[in-house]
Design a protein around this motif. Structure first.
Motif, PDB file in Angstrom:
ATOM      1  N   LEU A   1      -7.985  -6.891  -2.089  1.00  0.00           N
ATOM      2  CA  LEU A   1      -8.209  -5.987  -3.194  1.00  0.00           C
ATOM      3  C   LEU A   1      -6.879  -5.474  -3.716  1.00  0.00           C
ATOM      4  O   LEU A   1      -5.874  -5.481  -3.013  1.00  0.00           O
ATOM      5  N   ALA A   2      -6.890  -4.977  -4.949  1.00  0.00           N
ATOM      6  CA  ALA A   2      -5.700  -4.323  -5.476  1.00  0.00           C
ATOM      7  C   ALA A   2      -5.423  -3.073  -4.663  1.00  0.00           C
ATOM      8  O   ALA A   2      -6.335  -2.383  -4.220  1.00  0.00           O
ATOM      9  N   ALA A   3      -4.153  -2.771  -4.451  1.00  0.00           N
ATOM     10  CA  ALA A   3      -3.786  -1.642  -3.603  1.00  0.00           C
ATOM     11  C   ALA A   3      -3.687  -0.333  -4.373  1.00  0.00           C
ATOM     12  O   ALA A   3      -3.179   0.648  -3.863  1.00  0.00           O
ATOM     13  N   THR A   4      -4.170  -0.298  -5.596  1.00  0.00           N
ATOM     14  CA  THR A   4      -4.106   0.907  -6.413  1.00  0.00           C
ATOM     15  C   THR A   4      -4.855   2.056  -5.743  1.00  0.00           C
ATOM     16  O   THR A   4      -5.980   1.878  -5.306  1.00  0.00           O
ATOM     17  N   PRO A   5      -4.282   3.282  -5.657  1.00  0.00           N
ATOM     18  CA  PRO A   5      -2.957   3.629  -6.159  1.00  0.00           C
ATOM     19  C   PRO A   5      -1.868   3.465  -5.109  1.00  0.00           C
ATOM     20  O   PRO A   5      -0.758   3.919  -5.312  1.00  0.00           O
ATOM     21  N   ALA A   6      -2.191   2.877  -3.965  1.00  0.00           N
ATOM     22  CA  ALA A   6      -1.190   2.715  -2.919  1.00  0.00           C
ATOM     23  C   ALA A   6      -0.098   1.748  -3.364  1.00  0.00           C
ATOM     24  O   ALA A   6      -0.326   0.868  -4.182  1.00  0.00           O
ATOM     25  N   VAL A   7       1.092   1.927  -2.807  1.00  0.00           N
ATOM     26  CA  VAL A   7       2.211   1.044  -3.109  1.00  0.00           C
ATOM     27  C   VAL A   7       2.346  -0.020  -2.034  1.00  0.00           C
ATOM     28  O   VAL A   7       2.694  -1.160  -2.306  1.00  0.00           O
ATOM     29  N   LEU A   8       2.072   0.353  -0.782  1.00  0.00           N
ATOM     30  CA  LEU A   8       2.182  -0.587   0.317  1.00  0.00           C
ATOM     31  C   LEU A   8       0.867  -1.333   0.506  1.00  0.00           C
ATOM     32  O   LEU A   8      -0.212  -0.813   0.227  1.00  0.00           O
ATOM     33  N   SER A   9       0.959  -2.550   1.019  1.00  0.00           N
ATOM     34  CA  SER A   9      -0.240  -3.303   1.386  1.00  0.00           C
ATOM     35  C   SER A   9      -0.829  -2.734   2.672  1.00  0.00           C
ATOM     36  O   SER A   9      -0.155  -2.036   3.436  1.00  0.00           O
ATOM     37  N   SER A  10      -2.086  -3.070   2.928  1.00  0.00           N
ATOM     38  CA  SER A  10      -2.709  -2.599   4.168  1.00  0.00           C
ATOM     39  C   SER A  10      -3.802  -3.557   4.611  1.00  0.00           C
ATOM     40  O   SER A  10      -4.378  -4.292   3.804  1.00  0.00           O
ATOM     41  N   VAL A  11      -4.043  -3.544   5.924  1.00  0.00           N
ATOM     42  CA  VAL A  11      -5.199  -4.211   6.515  1.00  0.00           C
ATOM     43  C   VAL A  11      -6.040  -3.103   7.119  1.00  0.00           C
ATOM     44  O   VAL A  11      -5.556  -2.356   7.982  1.00  0.00           O
ATOM     45  N   ARG A  12      -7.272  -2.971   6.662  1.00  0.00           N
ATOM     46  CA  ARG A  12      -8.066  -1.799   6.996  1.00  0.00           C
ATOM     47  C   ARG A  12      -9.185  -2.121   7.969  1.00  0.00           C
ATOM     48  O   ARG A  12      -9.715  -3.229   7.978  1.00  0.00           O
ATOM     49  N   ALA A  13      -9.540  -1.116   8.779  1.00  0.00           N
ATOM     50  CA  ALA A  13     -10.537  -1.291   9.829  1.00  0.00           C
ATOM     51  C   ALA A  13     -11.593  -0.195   9.730  1.00  0.00           C
ATOM     52  O   ALA A  13     -11.290   0.933   9.324  1.00  0.00           O
TER      53      ALA A  13
ATOM     54  N   LEU B   1      11.415  -1.406   1.018  1.00  0.00           N
ATOM     55  CA  LEU B   1      11.201  -2.414   2.056  1.00  0.00           C
ATOM     56  C   LEU B   1       9.723  -2.796   2.070  1.00  0.00           C
ATOM     57  O   LEU B   1       8.868  -1.955   2.374  1.00  0.00           O
ATOM     58  N   PRO B   2       9.363  -4.041   1.735  1.00  0.00           N
ATOM     59  CA  PRO B   2       7.949  -4.442   1.733  1.00  0.00           C
ATOM     60  C   PRO B   2       7.306  -4.192   3.090  1.00  0.00           C
ATOM     61  O   PRO B   2       7.924  -4.417   4.137  1.00  0.00           O
ATOM     62  N   ALA B   3       6.065  -3.713   3.074  1.00  0.00           N
ATOM     63  CA  ALA B   3       5.404  -3.358   4.331  1.00  0.00           C
ATOM     64  C   ALA B   3       3.904  -3.536   4.217  1.00  0.00           C
ATOM     65  O   ALA B   3       3.328  -3.438   3.129  1.00  0.00           O
ATOM     66  N   VAL B   4       3.283  -3.799   5.370  1.00  0.00           N
ATOM     67  CA  VAL B   4       1.830  -3.836   5.489  1.00  0.00           C
ATOM     68  C   VAL B   4       1.448  -2.887   6.617  1.00  0.00           C
ATOM     69  O   VAL B   4       1.929  -3.027   7.745  1.00  0.00           O
ATOM     70  N   THR B   5       0.620  -1.903   6.321  1.00  0.00           N
ATOM     71  CA  THR B   5       0.131  -1.005   7.359  1.00  0.00           C
ATOM     72  C   THR B   5      -1.128  -1.607   7.975  1.00  0.00           C
ATOM     73  O   THR B   5      -1.993  -2.118   7.263  1.00  0.00           O
ATOM     74  N   ILE B   6      -1.212  -1.542   9.283  1.00  0.00           N
ATOM     75  CA  ILE B   6      -2.309  -2.162  10.029  1.00  0.00           C
ATOM     76  C   ILE B   6      -3.187  -1.076  10.630  1.00  0.00           C
ATOM     77  O   ILE B   6      -2.715  -0.260  11.417  1.00  0.00           O
ATOM     78  N   GLY B   7      -4.465  -1.051  10.233  1.00  0.00           N
ATOM     79  CA  GLY B   7      -5.403  -0.122  10.847  1.00  0.00           C
ATOM     80  C   GLY B   7      -5.709   1.106  10.032  1.00  0.00           C
ATOM     81  O   GLY B   7      -6.204   2.099  10.571  1.00  0.00           O
ATOM     82  N   GLU B   8      -5.431   1.079   8.725  1.00  0.00           N
ATOM     83  CA  GLU B   8      -5.835   2.202   7.887  1.00  0.00           C
ATOM     84  C   GLU B   8      -7.353   2.251   7.795  1.00  0.00           C
ATOM     85  O   GLU B   8      -8.048   1.273   8.041  1.00  0.00           O
TER      86      GLU B   8
END
Length: 368
Positions: free
Chosen positions: A179-191, A147-154
Motif C-alpha cells: 500500500l501507499a505509505a501516506t502519510p508516513a515517509v518510511l516503509s513498514s511491514v505491519r503485524a 536514510l531509507p528504512a523499513v520498520t518491522i512490526g508496526e
C-alpha cells in the motif's frame, strides 16, 4: 596474504585503459558492449570485488543494509524469533547480492548513534528497524538523515484491525499487499498483534478460563502495549475485570519468565491459563509448573506467542501462535530493496498468526 586484484590488474589483463575498466565496472557509457563484457569476465576471473570504502567516497551505493537490535544481549541467544527473522532477511538480501550489517546495542540512544555513524560513513544504503516503540525517536532521525528504512512490526491501521480495508487474515492467502505509505515517509511491514491476542483470549475463554495472565515482554515496545491493550479490551468485552485477566512485564528471558510464573502461581487465586510473549518464557513457565507439582493442562493451560521447535518438543507440546517469521523478514527485506531501487515508501501487511491448539491447553478444573 594474497594481494587483492585492482583495476590496474584488470586493465593489464584485458588490454584496455584503467578508465575503460572503471566505465565498464560502474555501468557508465564510454566502452563498447564487447569490451564491457570482456572487462567484466576478466574481473570475475581475477576475483575482483568493489572497494566499499571507495564506493562510499564516490557517492555510490555501499551494497549493504543495516539491522540494529537494542535488546539485552542475553535474551537474543535463546529467542528463536530473531533467528528466523534474520534468516528470512538474509535469504532475500543474498539473492540480491546485498550484505547485511548487524549490530547489537544496549539501548535506543545507542541505536540512534549507530544510524548516525553509518550514515556519515556511508556504510549502508538503508536500514531495517525492529521493535517499534510507543515513543520512538528513530523514524524522525532516519527521515532527517535521508536514510531509507523499513520498520518491522508496526500496528495495522485502525480501519484494518476493525474490519474495514484489508483483512489481515486473508493477507496470508495471497501475496502480501503493498500500500501507499501516506502519510508516513518510511516503509513498514505491519503485524496484527491485537487480532492475534483476541484470537488467544477467545480460545481460552471458550475453554472456560476466567483467570488469565499474560506474561508480556519489554515495556515501551509498541507490540507489547498492543497485546496488553487487546487483552484488556477482549477481557472487558466478556465481562472479565483486571483482577481476573492482566499482564505482567518481563525482559523476554527464560529467567524472568520463570520468575513471573512463580509469582503468579503463588497468589491466593492463581491463574488457570498463562499466555507468554515468546516460546522461551513459555517453556520456562512449563518447567516451573512441573517443579511446583501443577499439572499442565490439568490445572494450568499454557500458550506461547511464537511457535518454534521448543514448543513442539516440550512435554506436553505447547499450544502456540504459528506465523511465518522468516516470511516476515523476507517481506521487510524485499520492501527495502524496492525502495532502494526507486519505489516510493510503502506498507506491506503480514499474515495474522493462527493459533494451533496442542496438549498444553484444556478446560480448567471444575472447582475453579
Amino acid at each position: 596474504m594474497a594481494r587483492r586484484p585492482t583495476i590496474k590488474d584488470i586493465a593489464r589483463q584485458a588490454g584496455v585503459s584503467e578508465s575503460a575498466v572503471s566505465f565498464a565496472l560502474n555501468g557508465r557509457p564510454g566502452v563498447s558492449q564487447d569490451t564491457r563484457a570482456r572487462i567484466r569476465r576478466v574481473a570475475e576471473e581475477l576475483g575482483w570485488q568493489p572497494n566499499s570504502a571507495a564506493r562510499a567516497l564516490s557517492g555510490e551505493r555501499s551494497g549493504a543494509v543495516g539491522l540494529v537490535l537494542a535488546r539485552p544481549a542475553h535474551t537474543l541467544g535463546v529467542e528463536s524469533f530473531f533467528l528466523q527473522l534474520v534468516s528470512g532477511i538474509q535469504e532475500v538480501l543474498a539473492a540480491a547480492r546485498t550484505a547485511l550489517l548487524f549490530q547489537v546495542v544496549e539501548d535506543i540512544d545507542a541505536e540512534c548513534a549507530v544510524y548516525r555513524r553509518w550514515w556519515a560513513e556511508r556504510r549502508v544504503d538503508g536500514v531495517l528497524v525492529v521493535d517499534p516503540r510507543t515513543s520512538d525517536p528513530r523514524p524522525a532521525l532516519l527521515e532527517a538523515l535521508g536514510l531509507p528504512a523499513v520498520t518491522i512490526g508496526e500496528a495495522l491501521p485502525q480501519e484494518d484491525e476493525g474490519g474495514g480495508g484489508i483483512d489481515p487474515a486473508a493477507a496470508g492467502a495471497m501475496p502480501a499487499p503493498r500500500l501507499a505509505a501516506t502519510p508516513a515517509v518510511l516503509s513498514s511491514v505491519r503485524a496484527d498483534d491485537a487480532g492475534a491476542m483476541a484470537q488467544v483470549l477467545e480460545y481460552l475463554h471458550g475453554l472456560g478460563h476466567r483467570r488469565i495472565v499474560h506474561v508480556a515482554g519489554l515495556p515501551g515496545l509498541a507490540h507489547t502495549v498492543r497485546r496488553m491493550e487487546s487483552l484488556r479490551t477482549e477481557a472487558a468485552r466478556r465481562g472479565l475485570g483486571p483482577d481476573q485477566v492482566r499482564s505482567v512485564l518481563t525482559d523476554y528471558s527464560d529467567t524472568e519468565g520463570a520468575a513471573a510464573t512463580r509469582r503468579v502461581l503463588a497468589e491466593p487465586e492463581p491463574p488457570t491459563a498463562l499466555v507468554y510473549d515468546n516460546d522461551v518464557m513459555a517453556v520456562a513457565g512449563s518447567a516451573v509448573a512441573a517443579e511446583l507439582g501443577i499439572p499442565v493442562p490439568g490445572r494450568l493451560s499454557i500458550v506461547a506467542w511464537d511457535d518454534s521447535a521448543l514448543c513442539r518438543v516440550t512435554h506436553p507440546r505447547l499450544t502456540a501462535l504459528v506465523r511465518d517469521t522468516a516470511g516476515f523478514g523476507r517481506l521487510a527485506a524485499g520492501e527495502l530493496l524496492a525502495v532502494l531501487a526507486g519505489d516510493p515508501p510503502g506498507v506491506r501487511i503480514s499474515e495474522r498468526p493462527r493459533l494451533e491448539p496442542r496438549e498444553s491447553t484444556a478446560p480448567p478444573p471444575a472447582h475453579t
